[in-house]
Design a protein around this motif. Structure first.
Motif, mmCIF file in Angstrom:
data_model
loop_
_atom_site.group_PDB
_atom_site.id
_atom_site.type_symbol
_atom_site.label_atom_id
_atom_site.label_comp_id
_atom_site.label_asym_id
_atom_site.label_seq_id
_atom_site.Cartn_x
_atom_site.Cartn_y
_atom_site.Cartn_z
ATOM 1 N N VAL A 68 17.280 8.959 52.796
ATOM 2 C CA VAL A 68 18.410 9.539 52.065
ATOM 3 C C VAL A 68 18.043 9.718 50.594
ATOM 4 N N LEU A 69 17.421 8.712 49.997
ATOM 5 C CA LEU A 69 17.006 8.818 48.591
ATOM 6 C C LEU A 69 16.022 9.969 48.400
ATOM 7 N N HIS A 70 15.058 10.074 49.297
ATOM 8 C CA HIS A 70 14.087 11.166 49.209
ATOM 9 C C HIS A 70 14.783 12.523 49.295
ATOM 10 N N THR A 71 15.706 12.658 50.231
ATOM 11 C CA THR A 71 16.422 13.918 50.407
ATOM 12 C C THR A 71 17.255 14.259 49.174
ATOM 13 N N VAL A 72 17.957 13.281 48.638
ATOM 14 C CA VAL A 72 18.787 13.519 47.452
ATOM 15 C C VAL A 72 17.920 13.942 46.270
ATOM 16 N N LEU A 73 16.809 13.273 46.069
ATOM 17 C CA LEU A 73 15.939 13.629 44.959
ATOM 18 C C LEU A 73 15.317 15.002 45.159
ATOM 19 N N ARG A 74 14.965 15.345 46.377
ATOM 20 C CA ARG A 74 14.378 16.649 46.665
ATOM 21 C C ARG A 74 15.373 17.772 46.446
ATOM 22 N N VAL A 75 16.604 17.559 46.861
ATOM 23 C CA VAL A 75 17.627 18.604 46.766
ATOM 24 C C VAL A 75 18.154 18.729 45.351
ATOM 25 N N ARG A 76 18.365 17.627 44.664
ATOM 26 C CA ARG A 76 19.061 17.633 43.383
ATOM 27 C C ARG A 76 18.171 17.657 42.164
ATOM 28 N N SER A 77 16.960 17.163 42.257
ATOM 29 C CA SER A 77 16.170 16.975 41.046
ATOM 30 C C SER A 77 15.482 18.259 40.592
ATOM 31 N N PRO A 78 15.773 18.707 39.367
ATOM 32 C CA PRO A 78 15.071 19.880 38.843
ATOM 33 C C PRO A 78 13.612 19.577 38.511
ATOM 34 N N PHE A 79 13.279 18.284 38.394
ATOM 35 C CA PHE A 79 11.913 17.916 38.065
ATOM 36 C C PHE A 79 10.978 18.079 39.264
ATOM 37 N N LEU A 80 11.535 17.978 40.484
ATOM 38 C CA LEU A 80 10.712 18.123 41.670
ATOM 39 C C LEU A 80 10.645 19.564 42.140
ATOM 40 N N HIS A 81 11.547 20.420 41.649
ATOM 41 C CA HIS A 81 11.554 21.835 41.991
ATOM 42 C C HIS A 81 11.436 22.665 40.718
ATOM 43 N N PRO A 82 10.227 22.962 40.298
ATOM 44 C CA PRO A 82 10.070 23.721 39.040
ATOM 45 C C PRO A 82 10.611 25.128 39.137
ATOM 46 N N PRO A 142 16.752 -10.012 57.769
ATOM 47 C CA PRO A 142 16.454 -8.592 57.548
ATOM 48 C C PRO A 142 16.593 -7.781 58.841
ATOM 49 N N ASP A 143 16.772 -6.493 58.680
ATOM 50 C CA ASP A 143 16.859 -5.571 59.816
ATOM 51 C C ASP A 143 15.566 -5.680 60.623
ATOM 52 N N PRO A 144 15.639 -6.144 61.882
ATOM 53 C CA PRO A 144 14.413 -6.368 62.649
ATOM 54 C C PRO A 144 13.643 -5.091 62.985
ATOM 55 N N TYR A 145 14.300 -3.950 62.988
ATOM 56 C CA TYR A 145 13.642 -2.692 63.341
ATOM 57 C C TYR A 145 13.358 -1.811 62.116
ATOM 58 N N PHE A 146 13.712 -2.278 60.935
ATOM 59 C CA PHE A 146 13.504 -1.554 59.666
ATOM 60 C C PHE A 146 14.210 -0.201 59.643
ATOM 61 N N ILE A 147 15.254 -0.043 60.414
ATOM 62 C CA ILE A 147 15.984 1.226 60.466
ATOM 63 C C ILE A 147 16.757 1.443 59.162
ATOM 64 N N LEU A 148 17.442 0.414 58.678
ATOM 65 C CA LEU A 148 18.235 0.557 57.450
ATOM 66 C C LEU A 148 17.366 0.860 56.223
ATOM 67 N N PRO A 149 16.258 0.145 55.998
ATOM 68 C CA PRO A 149 15.424 0.502 54.843
ATOM 69 C C PRO A 149 14.832 1.907 54.951
ATOM 70 N N LEU A 150 14.412 2.281 56.148
ATOM 71 C CA LEU A 150 13.861 3.624 56.327
ATOM 72 C C LEU A 150 14.928 4.691 56.119
ATOM 73 N N ALA A 151 16.146 4.427 56.603
ATOM 74 C CA ALA A 151 17.239 5.384 56.409
ATOM 75 C C ALA A 151 17.579 5.508 54.920
ATOM 76 N N ALA A 152 17.613 4.385 54.214
ATOM 77 C CA ALA A 152 17.900 4.426 52.773
ATOM 78 C C ALA A 152 16.815 5.201 52.028
ATOM 79 N N ALA A 153 15.561 4.966 52.388
ATOM 80 C CA ALA A 153 14.466 5.693 51.742
ATOM 81 C C ALA A 153 14.541 7.186 52.059
#
Length: 174
Positions: free
Chosen positions: A160-174, A147-158
């Motif tokens: 990016v996912l958070h950003t995509v959901l925040r920007v694109r999801s109509p459920f998070l932005h009423p 596994p990534d010893p510094y947890f950079i890849l999992p944190l980066a993936a999380a």
């Protein structure tokens, strides 16, 4: 030949694409994995476009269907199944006129199978390990069998996912 035999399911398909990408492109493993991910995304592009188009159609008719959905829920709570069915039929008529097909919204769910297949395959490849995975990485993750010893890849993936959901999801932005 290394013992990775997954039959004919999604894992076997991912294995075939990854192996051929690695062999024919001559890329290191990290680049082969990234290229395979791009290939899969491009292969599913039509599904994503159809789902987005269907979502736009649903948004256009939402002002008409939203009150009907609320009415249907009230009728369901009251236990009036006949009226519920009548309202549901009205919603279906509105959706049919607008070209909304509910099943098209579910098309991107196909990526769950490829995502799971990729996870299973990469985990099995790391356990063997497949030759070249120990040195086929880049930057701080040279060894792809750990596994990534510094947890950079999992944190980066999380992130990016958070950003995509925040920007694109109509459920998070009423």
């Amino acid at each position: 030949s290394l013992g990775l035999d997954y039959g004919n399911g999604p894992t076997a398909c991912i294995e075939w694409v990854l192996e051929h990408t690695h062999v024919y492109c001559g890329t290191p493993w990290w680049a082969s994995i990234a290229l395979t991910a791009v290939i899969i995304r491009v292969a599913f592009l039509k599904l994503y476009i159809d789902a987005a188009d269907n979502g736009a159609k649903m948004a256009r008719v939402a002002p008409q269907t939203k009150p009907l959905h609320a009415k249907m829920m009230d009728l369901q709570r009251a236990g009036d199944q006949g009226a519920v069915m009548a309202v549901r039929r009205d919603i279906q008529v509105i959706n049919a006129r607008a070209g909304v097909k509910m099943w098209k919204s579910m098309l991107p769910m196909v990526q769950m199978f490829t995502g799971y297949g990729t996870f299973v395959l990469l985990r099995a490849m790391a356990k063997l390990p497949v030759p070249g995975l120990e040195t086929g990485g880049a930057l701080w993750f040279q060894n792809l069998t750990i596994p990534d010893p510094y947890f950079i890849l999992p944190l980066a993936a999380a992130g990016v996912l958070h950003t995509v959901l925040r920007v694109r999801s109509p459920f998070l932005h009423p």
